[in-house]
Enzyme design. Structure first.
Site, mmCIF file in Angstrom:
data_model
loop_
_atom_site.group_PDB
_atom_site.id
_atom_site.type_symbol
_atom_site.label_atom_id
_atom_site.label_comp_id
_atom_site.label_asym_id
_atom_site.label_seq_id
_atom_site.Cartn_x
_atom_site.Cartn_y
_atom_site.Cartn_z
ATOM 1 N N ARG A 1 1.231 5.294 -2.859
ATOM 2 C CA ARG A 1 0.488 6.165 -3.771
ATOM 3 C C ARG A 1 0.973 7.609 -3.710
ATOM 4 N NH1 ARG A 1 -4.425 2.822 -4.140
ATOM 5 N NH2 ARG A 1 -5.777 3.595 -5.792
ATOM 6 N N ARG B 1 -10.310 11.152 -9.208
ATOM 7 C CA ARG B 1 -9.304 10.134 -8.838
ATOM 8 C C ARG B 1 -8.153 10.132 -9.848
ATOM 9 N NH1 ARG B 1 -12.895 4.927 -8.208
ATOM 10 N NH2 ARG B 1 -10.925 3.891 -7.740
ATOM 11 N N LYS C 1 -5.062 -3.565 -10.854
ATOM 12 C CA LYS C 1 -4.112 -3.952 -9.802
ATOM 13 C C LYS C 1 -4.711 -5.065 -8.928
ATOM 14 C CE LYS C 1 -3.881 0.247 -8.082
ATOM 15 N NZ LYS C 1 -4.724 1.064 -8.966
#
Ligand code: B4P
Length: 197
Positions: free
Chosen positions: A89, A146, A14
Protein backbone atom coordinates in the site's frame (compact mmCIF):
# COMPACT_ATOMS: atom_id res chain seq x y z
CA UNK A 1 5.77 -19.59 -7.71
CA UNK A 2 2.90 -17.64 -9.29
CA UNK A 3 2.30 -14.43 -7.33
CA UNK A 4 -0.43 -11.87 -7.98
CA UNK A 5 -1.27 -8.52 -6.43
CA UNK A 6 -4.90 -7.38 -6.25
CA UNK A 7 -4.78 -3.61 -6.11
CA UNK A 8 -7.43 -0.90 -5.70
CA UNK A 9 -8.93 1.74 -3.41
CA UNK A 10 -10.76 0.90 -0.15
CA UNK A 11 -13.98 -0.96 -0.90
CA UNK A 12 -13.06 -1.77 -4.51
CA UNK A 13 -13.70 -5.48 -3.90
CA UNK A 14 -10.18 -6.76 -3.25
CA UNK A 15 -11.33 -8.99 -0.37
CA UNK A 16 -14.44 -10.15 -2.26
CA UNK A 17 -12.54 -11.13 -5.43
CA UNK A 18 -9.58 -12.59 -3.50
CA UNK A 19 -11.78 -15.23 -1.87
CA UNK A 20 -12.85 -16.45 -5.33
CA UNK A 21 -9.37 -16.20 -6.88
CA UNK A 22 -7.60 -18.24 -4.19
CA UNK A 23 -10.20 -20.96 -4.59
CA UNK A 24 -9.81 -21.10 -8.37
CA UNK A 25 -6.02 -20.82 -8.65
CA UNK A 26 -4.91 -22.52 -5.39
CA UNK A 27 -2.95 -19.47 -4.26
CA UNK A 28 -2.44 -18.52 -0.63
CA UNK A 29 -4.40 -15.40 0.37
CA UNK A 30 -2.24 -12.80 2.08
CA UNK A 31 -4.57 -9.97 3.16
CA UNK A 32 -2.81 -7.47 5.40
CA UNK A 33 -6.23 -6.06 6.42
CA UNK A 34 -7.35 -9.52 7.63
CA UNK A 35 -4.02 -10.19 9.38
CA UNK A 36 -4.26 -6.82 11.17
CA UNK A 37 -7.88 -7.43 12.20
CA UNK A 38 -6.88 -10.86 13.63
CA UNK A 39 -4.15 -9.15 15.70
CA UNK A 40 -6.75 -6.62 16.94
CA UNK A 41 -9.17 -9.39 17.86
CA UNK A 42 -6.47 -11.21 19.82
CA UNK A 43 -5.52 -7.91 21.52
CA UNK A 44 -1.80 -8.38 20.77
CA UNK A 45 0.57 -5.37 21.14
CA UNK A 46 0.77 -5.19 17.31
CA UNK A 47 -3.05 -5.23 17.12
CA UNK A 48 -3.44 -2.47 19.69
CA UNK A 49 -0.96 -0.29 17.80
CA UNK A 50 -2.64 -1.02 14.43
CA UNK A 51 -6.15 -0.28 15.73
CA UNK A 52 -5.36 3.35 16.53
CA UNK A 53 -4.31 3.93 12.89
CA UNK A 54 -7.10 1.91 11.28
CA UNK A 55 -9.86 3.59 13.32
CA UNK A 56 -8.67 6.96 12.00
CA UNK A 57 -8.55 5.75 8.38
CA UNK A 58 -4.75 5.91 8.28
CA UNK A 59 -2.23 3.33 7.16
CA UNK A 60 -0.49 1.18 9.76
CA UNK A 61 3.28 2.04 9.79
CA UNK A 62 5.33 0.28 7.10
CA UNK A 63 7.72 -1.49 9.51
CA UNK A 64 4.78 -3.12 11.36
CA UNK A 65 3.13 -4.34 8.13
CA UNK A 66 6.37 -5.48 6.48
CA UNK A 67 7.39 -7.47 9.61
CA UNK A 68 3.98 -9.14 9.66
CA UNK A 69 4.17 -10.06 5.94
CA UNK A 70 7.73 -11.38 6.39
CA UNK A 71 6.68 -13.76 9.13
CA UNK A 72 3.55 -14.92 7.22
CA UNK A 73 5.76 -15.62 4.21
CA UNK A 74 8.21 -17.66 6.32
CA UNK A 75 5.42 -19.72 7.88
CA UNK A 76 4.07 -20.56 4.39
CA UNK A 77 7.23 -21.05 2.31
CA UNK A 78 5.82 -24.13 0.56
CA UNK A 79 2.90 -22.24 -1.08
CA UNK A 80 2.62 -22.53 -4.89
CA UNK A 81 2.00 -18.79 -5.00
CA UNK A 82 0.51 -15.87 -3.12
CA UNK A 83 -2.38 -13.54 -3.77
CA UNK A 84 -1.42 -10.25 -2.13
CA UNK A 85 -4.58 -8.34 -1.15
CA UNK A 86 -4.22 -4.80 0.21
CA UNK A 87 -0.43 -5.10 0.16
CA UNK A 88 1.73 -3.28 -0.90
CA UNK A 89 0.00 0.00 0.00
CA UNK A 90 3.08 2.27 -0.09
CA UNK A 91 6.15 2.44 -2.33
CA UNK A 92 8.30 1.40 0.68
CA UNK A 93 6.13 -1.74 1.07
CA UNK A 94 6.45 -2.47 -2.68
CA UNK A 95 10.25 -2.21 -2.45
CA UNK A 96 10.29 -4.46 0.63
CA UNK A 97 8.15 -7.01 -1.23
CA UNK A 98 10.52 -6.92 -4.24
CA UNK A 99 13.44 -7.74 -1.91
CA UNK A 100 11.54 -10.48 -0.10
CA UNK A 101 10.54 -12.17 -3.38
CA UNK A 102 14.04 -11.81 -4.81
CA UNK A 103 15.43 -13.65 -1.77
CA UNK A 104 12.96 -16.47 -2.48
CA UNK A 105 14.05 -16.40 -6.17
CA UNK A 106 10.58 -15.44 -7.34
CA UNK A 107 8.67 -12.28 -8.35
CA UNK A 108 5.29 -10.76 -9.14
CA UNK A 109 3.53 -12.13 -12.24
CA UNK A 110 0.96 -9.32 -12.43
CA UNK A 111 -0.80 -6.52 -10.59
CA UNK A 112 -4.57 -6.49 -11.23
CA UNK A 113 -6.05 -3.10 -10.37
CA UNK A 114 -9.78 -2.71 -9.70
CA UNK A 115 -11.17 0.54 -11.06
CA UNK A 116 -14.29 1.83 -9.21
CA UNK A 117 -15.79 5.35 -8.93
CA UNK A 118 -15.62 7.13 -5.57
CA UNK A 119 -19.45 7.38 -5.24
CA UNK A 120 -19.80 3.62 -5.66
CA UNK A 121 -16.97 3.02 -3.14
CA UNK A 122 -18.68 5.17 -0.49
CA UNK A 123 -22.00 3.37 -1.00
CA UNK A 124 -20.31 -0.04 -0.67
CA UNK A 125 -18.32 0.85 2.44
CA UNK A 126 -21.25 2.48 4.28
CA UNK A 127 -23.33 -0.59 3.41
CA UNK A 128 -20.66 -2.94 4.73
CA UNK A 129 -20.40 -0.79 7.89
CA UNK A 130 -24.05 -1.57 8.73
CA UNK A 131 -23.20 -5.24 9.35
CA UNK A 132 -19.41 -5.60 9.63
CA UNK A 133 -18.99 -3.70 12.87
CA UNK A 134 -15.83 -2.22 11.32
CA UNK A 135 -15.31 1.21 12.84
CA UNK A 136 -13.48 2.40 9.70
CA UNK A 137 -16.62 1.78 7.59
CA UNK A 138 -19.32 3.54 9.61
CA UNK A 139 -18.14 7.15 9.46
CA UNK A 140 -18.13 8.94 6.08
CA UNK A 141 -15.39 11.31 7.24
CA UNK A 142 -13.08 8.37 8.03
CA UNK A 143 -13.95 6.79 4.66
CA UNK A 144 -13.02 10.04 2.86
CA UNK A 145 -9.73 10.14 4.79
CA UNK A 146 -9.00 6.59 3.60
CA UNK A 147 -9.47 7.78 -0.02
CA UNK A 148 -7.14 10.75 0.58
CA UNK A 149 -4.52 8.38 2.05
CA UNK A 150 -5.02 6.07 -0.95
CA UNK A 151 -4.45 8.95 -3.41
CA UNK A 152 -1.37 10.25 -1.58
CA UNK A 153 0.36 7.07 -0.43
CA UNK A 154 -1.04 4.07 -2.32
CA UNK A 155 -1.64 5.23 -5.90
CA UNK A 156 2.15 5.83 -6.44
CA UNK A 157 2.52 2.04 -6.02
CA UNK A 158 0.80 1.70 -9.42
CA UNK A 159 3.66 3.66 -11.04
CA UNK A 160 6.16 1.30 -9.40
CA UNK A 161 4.62 -1.66 -11.27
CA UNK A 162 3.82 0.20 -14.50
CA UNK A 163 7.60 0.59 -14.98
CA UNK A 164 7.93 -3.20 -15.37
CA UNK A 165 4.78 -3.65 -17.48
CA UNK A 166 3.08 -5.75 -14.79
CA UNK A 167 0.10 -3.44 -14.23
CA UNK A 168 -3.35 -4.38 -15.62
CA UNK A 169 -6.47 -2.28 -14.97
CA UNK A 170 -9.78 -4.16 -14.55
CA UNK A 171 -13.27 -2.66 -14.52
CA UNK A 172 -14.37 -3.08 -10.88
CA UNK A 173 -18.06 -2.19 -11.34
CA UNK A 174 -20.78 -4.70 -12.25
CA UNK A 175 -21.76 -7.91 -10.48
CA UNK A 176 -19.17 -9.80 -8.43
CA UNK A 177 -19.27 -12.64 -10.99
CA UNK A 178 -18.81 -10.33 -14.01
CA UNK A 179 -15.76 -8.73 -12.38
CA UNK A 180 -14.38 -12.15 -11.40
CA UNK A 181 -14.73 -13.31 -15.01
CA UNK A 182 -12.72 -10.40 -16.39
CA UNK A 183 -10.02 -10.85 -13.71
CA UNK A 184 -9.77 -14.56 -14.60
CA UNK A 185 -9.46 -13.74 -18.31
CA UNK A 186 -6.45 -11.56 -17.46
CA UNK A 187 -4.90 -14.17 -15.13
CA UNK A 188 -5.33 -16.96 -17.69
CA UNK A 189 -3.61 -14.88 -20.39
CA UNK A 190 -0.70 -14.11 -18.05
CA UNK A 191 -0.37 -17.79 -17.08
CA UNK A 192 -0.32 -18.97 -20.70
CA UNK A 193 2.26 -16.31 -21.59
CA UNK A 194 4.46 -17.53 -18.70
CA UNK A 195 3.98 -21.20 -19.67
CA UNK A 196 4.89 -20.47 -23.32
CA UNK A 197 8.28 -18.99 -22.27
P1 B4P B 1 -8.46 -3.78 3.89
O1 B4P B 1 -8.89 -4.81 4.86
O2 B4P B 1 -7.37 -4.12 2.95
O3 B4P B 1 -9.78 -3.51 3.06
P2 B4P B 1 -10.54 -2.45 2.24
O4 B4P B 1 -9.58 -1.63 1.46
O5 B4P B 1 -11.40 -1.75 3.24
O6 B4P B 1 -11.59 -3.20 1.29
P3 B4P B 1 -11.61 -4.19 0.04
O7 B4P B 1 -11.15 -3.56 -1.22
O8 B4P B 1 -10.97 -5.48 0.43
O9 B4P B 1 -13.18 -4.35 -0.15
P4 B4P B 1 -14.19 -5.55 -0.09
O10 B4P B 1 -13.93 -6.64 -1.05
O11 B4P B 1 -14.32 -6.00 1.33
O12 B4P B 1 -7.99 -2.46 4.69
C1 B4P B 1 -8.51 -1.96 5.90
C2 B4P B 1 -7.52 -1.06 6.65
O13 B4P B 1 -6.40 -1.85 7.15
C3 B4P B 1 -6.82 0.07 5.86
O14 B4P B 1 -7.60 1.25 5.78
C4 B4P B 1 -5.51 0.28 6.70
O15 B4P B 1 -5.72 1.09 7.84
C5 B4P B 1 -5.15 -1.12 7.16
N1 B4P B 1 -4.18 -1.80 6.25
C6 B4P B 1 -4.43 -2.92 5.51
N2 B4P B 1 -3.35 -3.26 4.78
C7 B4P B 1 -2.39 -2.34 5.05
C8 B4P B 1 -1.05 -2.14 4.58
N3 B4P B 1 -0.50 -2.94 3.66
N4 B4P B 1 -0.35 -1.07 5.07
C9 B4P B 1 -0.88 -0.24 5.99
N5 B4P B 1 -2.14 -0.37 6.47
C10 B4P B 1 -2.90 -1.40 6.01
O16 B4P B 1 -15.54 -4.84 -0.56
C11 B4P B 1 -16.14 -3.77 0.13
C12 B4P B 1 -17.65 -3.92 0.15
O17 B4P B 1 -18.17 -3.87 -1.18
C13 B4P B 1 -18.14 -5.25 0.75
O18 B4P B 1 -19.26 -5.01 1.55
C14 B4P B 1 -18.52 -6.07 -0.49
O19 B4P B 1 -19.56 -6.98 -0.22
C15 B4P B 1 -18.97 -4.99 -1.46
N6 B4P B 1 -18.74 -5.36 -2.86
C16 B4P B 1 -17.63 -6.01 -3.35
N7 B4P B 1 -17.75 -6.16 -4.70
C17 B4P B 1 -18.94 -5.58 -5.05
C18 B4P B 1 -19.63 -5.41 -6.30
N8 B4P B 1 -19.13 -5.86 -7.45
N9 B4P B 1 -20.81 -4.75 -6.30
C19 B4P B 1 -21.35 -4.28 -5.14
N10 B4P B 1 -20.75 -4.43 -3.91
C20 B4P B 1 -19.56 -5.06 -3.88
Amino acid sequence: MFNLILFGPPGSGKGTQSDKLVEKYGLLHLSTGNLLREEIQQETPLGLEAKSFMDRGQLVPDEVVIGMVDSYFDRNHDAIGFLFDGFPRTVAQAEALDKLLELKKTGIAAVLALDVSEDELITRLLNRGKTSGRSDDTNEEVIRRRFAVYNDETSPVAEHYKKSDKFHAVKGEGTVDEIFESICEGVDKIQSRINAN
